[in-house]
Design an enzyme around this catalytic site. Structure first.
Site, short mmCIF file in Angstrom:
data_model
loop_
_atom_site.label_atom_id
_atom_site.label_comp_id
_atom_site.label_asym_id
_atom_site.label_seq_id
_atom_site.Cartn_x
_atom_site.Cartn_y
_atom_site.Cartn_z
N ASP A 197 26.53 -48.64 -21.02
CA ASP A 197 26.67 -47.32 -21.66
C ASP A 197 25.78 -47.19 -22.89
OD1 ASP A 197 30.17 -46.43 -21.06
OD2 ASP A 197 28.44 -46.85 -19.75
N VAL A 213 22.96 -48.52 -23.53
CA VAL A 213 21.54 -48.29 -23.16
C VAL A 213 21.36 -46.83 -22.80
CG1 VAL A 213 19.74 -48.84 -21.50
CG2 VAL A 213 21.25 -50.66 -22.37
N LYS A 239 16.96 -6.07 -13.92
CA LYS A 239 16.72 -7.41 -13.39
C LYS A 239 17.47 -8.42 -14.27
CE LYS A 239 13.14 -10.51 -11.65
NZ LYS A 239 13.55 -11.73 -12.38
N ARG A 255 20.40 -20.38 -4.44
CA ARG A 255 19.30 -19.98 -3.55
C ARG A 255 18.53 -21.20 -3.07
NH1 ARG A 255 15.69 -15.46 -5.45
NH2 ARG A 255 15.39 -16.73 -7.30
N1 LIG Z 1 17.86 -10.48 -10.92
C1 LIG Z 1 18.28 -9.31 -10.37
O1 LIG Z 1 18.97 -8.52 -11.03
C2 LIG Z 1 17.91 -9.00 -8.95
C3 LIG Z 1 17.30 -9.97 -8.16
N2 LIG Z 1 17.00 -9.70 -6.85
C4 LIG Z 1 17.29 -8.47 -6.35
O2 LIG Z 1 17.03 -8.16 -5.06
C5 LIG Z 1 16.73 -9.24 -4.17
C6 LIG Z 1 17.20 -8.87 -2.80
C7 LIG Z 1 16.11 -9.26 -1.86
C8 LIG Z 1 14.89 -9.52 -2.66
C9 LIG Z 1 15.26 -9.48 -4.10
N3 LIG Z 1 17.87 -7.51 -7.08
C10 LIG Z 1 18.19 -7.73 -8.37
N4 LIG Z 1 18.79 -6.74 -9.10
#
Ligand SMILES: NC(=O)c1cnc(OC2CCCC2)nc1N
Length: 334
Positions: A39, A41, A123, A144
């Site tokens: 531990d 180390v 996003k 994913r």
């Molecule tokens: N990070 C996000 O909020 C977000 C990421 N991905 C997608 O759609 C995918 C569905 C198929 C391709 C992209 N939508 C989002 N709102």
């Protein structure tokens, strides 16, 4: 050599050598019954890595063992096959590029369907997950991974209040979305970690990723992770035939969805949405790194399909990196 005598490159190189060693030792500790190293180390090498990363925050990597705290993350989670691949997104960095995407996409659509709407979505800056339900019951959750093969994190995801155990309809579906750590939870967690002499997480996304991979799910439970679901592998079992309608139907089924989405009839509407949320970004309770625009008709999405990794029917408009206002910039140099 003392950390303060190193350049960032030297620190990055040394850190890159230490990480796999610590991960291997960590795995041996949890997987085999006998740890492969004393531990003290392990602790000494781990402390050196923390010192390097604290002195040079830019060298931290998401898979660094310092980012998977509060117990060991599983390096060996069981694998899960995504029958319908989980796609990522192509990126654009300017409105002009976005308009090129729009023009090119409409050229590739039959005249009769060319006047389709977009759906605009924030996003969310988290990590993509898949939730598999059978007859309306949550049976498996996964990351994913590379899009086709992810990791089984069912036990961790079961601790998230926002993920329904049972849907309002007995559907067999795969729903995709983002798992994220709200900004306040991230700040509080790093405050606690600093108080405990541990290195802070680099950003909420790393914190969420590290929290989901915890061997001890009780650690995951108190990390206050949340979700916004936004996609389904196959929409045939649902009633809706639009992306905007999909978000409403996912909410009806019991999922947490982000309410800020908006249908856009043309690029002026898209630009207005981008301007609105560029202004609101710092007020949001969660991190976003751009806007996603998607062709709204689901049959059109299916018809357009995807390249190896990204859909032809969606694009991410990325914000410029946030300006870090430094005191230096504000000093009058006259
Ligand atoms: N990070 C996000 O909020 C977000 C990421 N991905 C997608 O759609 C995918 C569905 C198929 C391709 C992209 N939508 C989002 N709102």
């Amino acid at each position: 050599k003392p950390v303060k005598e190193l350049t960032e490159n030297q620190a990055a190189t040394e850190a890159a050598d230490l990480r796999p060693q610590l991960i291997a030792w960590g795995r041996a500790y949890y997987d085999a019954d006998a740890p492969s190293v004393e531990d003290d180390v392990y602790d000494r090498v781990y402390a050196r890595l923390v010192a390097l990363e604290t002195a040079f925050p830019n060298i931290v990597t998401p898979e660094s063992p310092t980012q998977h705290v509060g117990g060991t993350t599983r390096g060996d989670l069981p694998k899960v096959n995504h029958d319908i691949p989980m796609l990522s997104l192509g990126d654009v960095f300017s409105i002009d590029e976005l308009k090129e995407f729009d023009a090119r996409l409409r050229e590739n659509v039959d005249e009769a369907d060319r006047d389709f709407d977009y759906n605009c979505e924030l996003k969310i800056d988290g990590l993509a997950i898949n939730l598999h339900y059978e007859n309306g019951k949550f049976v498996q959750g996964s990351t994913r991974g590379n899009g086709r093969i992810g990791e089984d994190i069912t036990a961790n995801l079961e601790t998230l209040p926002s993920i329904p155990k049972v849907l309002t309809r007995p559907l067999t579906i795969d729903v995709r979305g983002e798992c994220y750590m709200p900004k306040q939870a991230f700040l509080d967690l790093n405050e606690r970690r600093e108080a405990e002499g541990k290195s802070p997480f680099a950003n909420p996304r790393n914190a969420a990723a590290g929290s989901l991979r915890q061997l001890d799910v009780a650690v995951t439970r108190d990390r206050k992770l949340a979700t916004f679901m936004y996609n389904i592998a196959d929409y045939d079992p649902l009633d809706t035939r639009t992306q905007s309608g999909l978000l409403d139907e996912l909410a009806e089924l019991g999922f947490s969805t982000n309410p800020t989405y908006q249908v856009a009839h043309d690029m002026d509407d898209v630009q207005a949405y981008i301007d609105t949320y560029t202004g609101k970004r710092s007020d949001l309770a969660y991190g976003i790194d751009g806007i996603v625009i998607k062709a709204n008709p689901l049959p059109l999405q299916r018809e357009l399909g995807a390249t190896v990794k990204v859909p032809r029917w969606a694009i991410a408009y990325k914000f410029p990196p946030e300006e870090v206002q430094t005191v230096v910039r504000d000093i009058e140099w006259t």
